[in-house]
Design a protein around this motif. Sequence first.
Motif, mmCIF file in Angstrom:
data_model
loop_
_atom_site.group_PDB
_atom_site.id
_atom_site.type_symbol
_atom_site.label_atom_id
_atom_site.label_comp_id
_atom_site.label_asym_id
_atom_site.label_seq_id
_atom_site.Cartn_x
_atom_site.Cartn_y
_atom_site.Cartn_z
ATOM 1 N N ASN A 257 0.847 -1.186 0.000
ATOM 2 C CA ASN A 257 0.000 0.000 0.000
ATOM 3 C C ASN A 257 0.887 1.242 0.000
ATOM 4 N N LEU A 258 0.977 1.905 -1.145
ATOM 5 C CA LEU A 258 1.898 3.024 -1.281
ATOM 6 C C LEU A 258 1.415 4.289 -0.569
ATOM 7 N N SER A 259 0.194 4.255 -0.043
ATOM 8 C CA SER A 259 -0.261 5.394 0.750
ATOM 9 C C SER A 259 0.258 5.320 2.184
ATOM 10 N N ASP A 260 0.808 4.172 2.558
ATOM 11 C CA ASP A 260 1.411 4.021 3.879
ATOM 12 C C ASP A 260 2.778 4.716 3.876
ATOM 13 N N PRO A 261 3.066 5.565 4.857
ATOM 14 C CA PRO A 261 4.320 6.330 4.847
ATOM 15 C C PRO A 261 5.573 5.465 4.759
ATOM 16 N N THR A 262 5.567 4.323 5.395
ATOM 17 C CA THR A 262 6.734 3.447 5.361
ATOM 18 C C THR A 262 6.866 2.752 4.013
ATOM 19 N N LEU A 263 5.758 2.174 3.536
ATOM 20 C CA LEU A 263 5.800 1.400 2.302
ATOM 21 C C LEU A 263 5.804 2.270 1.049
ATOM 22 N N ALA A 264 5.627 3.570 1.243
ATOM 23 C CA ALA A 264 5.780 4.488 0.110
ATOM 24 C C ALA A 264 7.234 4.542 -0.340
ATOM 25 N N ASN A 265 8.134 4.077 0.514
ATOM 26 C CA ASN A 265 9.553 4.084 0.186
ATOM 27 C C ASN A 265 9.920 2.840 -0.635
ATOM 28 N N GLU A 266 10.475 3.065 -1.790
ATOM 29 C CA GLU A 266 10.808 1.970 -2.706
ATOM 30 C C GLU A 266 11.811 0.998 -2.104
ATOM 31 N N ASN A 267 12.785 1.486 -1.393
ATOM 32 C CA ASN A 267 13.816 0.605 -0.847
ATOM 33 C C ASN A 267 13.286 -0.279 0.277
ATOM 34 N N ILE A 268 12.324 0.224 1.043
ATOM 35 C CA ILE A 268 11.708 -0.626 2.066
ATOM 36 C C ILE A 268 10.977 -1.779 1.393
ATOM 37 N N ARG A 269 10.265 -1.474 0.319
ATOM 38 C CA ARG A 269 9.547 -2.526 -0.417
ATOM 39 C C ARG A 269 10.530 -3.550 -0.992
ATOM 40 N N LYS A 270 11.627 -3.068 -1.506
ATOM 41 C CA LYS A 270 12.630 -3.979 -2.078
ATOM 42 C C LYS A 270 13.266 -4.840 -0.991
ATOM 43 N N ALA A 271 13.492 -4.272 0.170
ATOM 44 C CA ALA A 271 14.063 -5.060 1.267
ATOM 45 C C ALA A 271 13.149 -6.226 1.612
ATOM 46 N N LEU A 272 11.852 -5.966 1.700
ATOM 47 C CA LEU A 272 10.888 -7.022 2.004
ATOM 48 C C LEU A 272 10.851 -8.069 0.900
ATOM 49 N N ALA A 273 10.969 -7.627 -0.334
ATOM 50 C CA ALA A 273 10.926 -8.559 -1.466
ATOM 51 C C ALA A 273 12.182 -9.420 -1.546
ATOM 52 N N TYR A 274 13.344 -8.811 -1.367
ATOM 53 C CA TYR A 274 14.609 -9.533 -1.514
ATOM 54 C C TYR A 274 14.843 -10.527 -0.381
ATOM 55 N N ALA A 275 14.235 -10.287 0.785
ATOM 56 C CA ALA A 275 14.487 -11.143 1.949
ATOM 57 C C ALA A 275 13.782 -12.488 1.859
ATOM 58 N N VAL A 276 12.789 -12.611 1.001
ATOM 59 C CA VAL A 276 12.034 -13.859 0.881
ATOM 60 C C VAL A 276 12.832 -14.879 0.073
ATOM 61 N N ASP A 277 13.019 -16.049 0.635
ATOM 62 C CA ASP A 277 13.738 -17.140 -0.036
ATOM 63 C C ASP A 277 12.715 -18.008 -0.757
ATOM 64 N N ARG A 278 12.448 -17.675 -1.995
ATOM 65 C CA ARG A 278 11.406 -18.353 -2.759
ATOM 66 C C ARG A 278 11.739 -19.812 -3.042
ATOM 67 N N LYS A 279 13.001 -20.082 -3.302
ATOM 68 C CA LYS A 279 13.389 -21.464 -3.588
ATOM 69 C C LYS A 279 13.172 -22.350 -2.374
ATOM 70 N N SER A 280 13.545 -21.856 -1.195
ATOM 71 C CA SER A 280 13.308 -22.610 0.032
ATOM 72 C C SER A 280 11.807 -22.794 0.253
ATOM 73 N N LEU A 281 11.053 -21.760 -0.031
ATOM 74 C CA LEU A 281 9.602 -21.825 0.128
ATOM 75 C C LEU A 281 9.000 -22.930 -0.736
ATOM 76 N N THR A 282 9.373 -22.954 -2.015
ATOM 77 C CA THR A 282 8.781 -23.938 -2.927
ATOM 78 C C THR A 282 9.295 -25.348 -2.651
ATOM 79 N N ASP A 283 10.575 -25.471 -2.300
ATOM 80 C CA ASP A 283 11.173 -26.796 -2.105
ATOM 81 C C ASP A 283 10.800 -27.420 -0.764
ATOM 82 N N ASN A 284 10.702 -26.602 0.277
ATOM 83 C CA ASN A 284 10.571 -27.147 1.630
ATOM 84 C C ASN A 284 9.207 -26.940 2.276
#
Length: 550
Positions: free
Chosen positions: A311-338
Amino acid sequence: MKKKMVAGLLAAVMVAGGCGASTGGGNTTQSNSASGNSDGSAGASVLNLNIESEPPTLCSLDCYDVISMNVLRHVMEGLTRLDDDNNVIPGIAEKWDVSEDELTYNFHLGDVKWSNGEPVTADDFVFGWQKMLDPEYGAVYSYLYYDIKGAEDYNTGTGSLEDVAIKAIDDKTLEVVLERPTPYFDFLCAQASFLPINQKFYESLDKDGSNLYGTEADKLLFNGPFVITRWDHDSKITVEKNADYYGADDVKLDTVNMEMVSDANTAYNMFVGGELDMVSLNTGDQIAQAEKDGYEVLTKSNGATYYFEFNLSDPTLANENIRKALAYAVDRKSLTDNILKDSSTAALSFTNPDITANGSSFQSQVGDVVKDGDTEAAKAALEQGMKELGITELPKLTMTINDKDSDKTQAAAYQEYWKQTLGLEVEVLSMPYKSQLSAIKSGDYQICFTAWGPDYNDPSTFLDVFASGSGMNDTGYASEEYDKLLGQAKAETDPAKRSELFVQAEQKLLEDMPMAPITFYNRAYLVSDQLKGLYRSSFQDIDFANAYME
């Protein structure tokens, strides 16, 4: 479909997405429906399915979710339908003519009746389509009509209804003129948002603005293979064969009971006990249990992508780098495999691989864009984002999810990824499907876990979601560059150039990251050996119109 698909409902029995899959079962269960009516009496062919949740609406004007669309697919019919290979075939329109410049379509309707005995006419399409575009009505899926001449201007308040090129030539002929050649337009006409509506019936339910159309079984008229005979809210929908349907001779099932069982283990036990004829397996543990019990586990792609919306109207999530941090931290391969262990794959771009452009998978043209489980990149993005926000600690964040077991399992994994990599505590808000849809649509969320499946085979079915004028864009994202690239792609007639413009648009979307793709979803499920003729695909998920019980 299909259609906003909130995660968890994608794991429902009936979901808008997925490639065709075998309907053969494994260890045979003795289904109660094989030789009896819904009340257990003999003589009819009855199918029992689990749709997991109450449909938020069965009004085609408001419908954008997977559950509602799957119910409507079997009780309503538009101008066209899709066959078992996702080819467009006649529906209510027996045939249609297209002008040499590919702009004018004339649909010629067959003899089809509403469930009240009245004929389905071209005026029913004119009324339904104009209502969808009415700016005062505010239908979220109205943007699907923007290829029609005058539709976008009218819907956005800059044009008039008289300039919208939808016209009934006579009772049996509907003329539609497009703004530009749209090779998938006849495909779109099979989608739930393009269904006809009987004006007299609709207005009889809306005299005082109560807008009751589609809220109860008796608040709908049907023209499809089945009619709804019972709707016990939050419990079950029962449909029965429509004797007046023009293709009734090809419909083998007499009754289909659509149960609403939200607990995955309860649904599995109902399948084992013969109370359900098909069931989704929502976790790796369930898949392992089914295999241990001797069942053949079937898997299929449903053409959908799971992702986070921010939600880009949220002051924190309006920041692109915060959104990227949340996205990059997810281990998708571990999620799908395990955790998932259902043949789903990591999504490092948005548009599902089932979508093609210029003769090949569009996803392969976009490539892997998002960083997966990249601890260093995630920490660096978080540090930069907090610096830009002028804070040393992030405010509390929440993630809104569906209350299905599969959502809860995945949400726990995301919480752990964010805690371990970023030191963030993210609270999970779990709620019923209908409530989650409402929260997202009203902007009452920070992060939501959701999914999207295709309405037609073109990259725009995914990328249009985040256009600034899209009724499905719940993030608040608006980019002139992104919108321009989408517009250029749609106007481009050279397939290679068109595809490249769409690639640039998706790369721009992922650079700005108002959303973060997580997985390309494959569903695991079981079917009874007695269930035959069922069809599932990426674009219509499940079609039981020609199914039968042995």
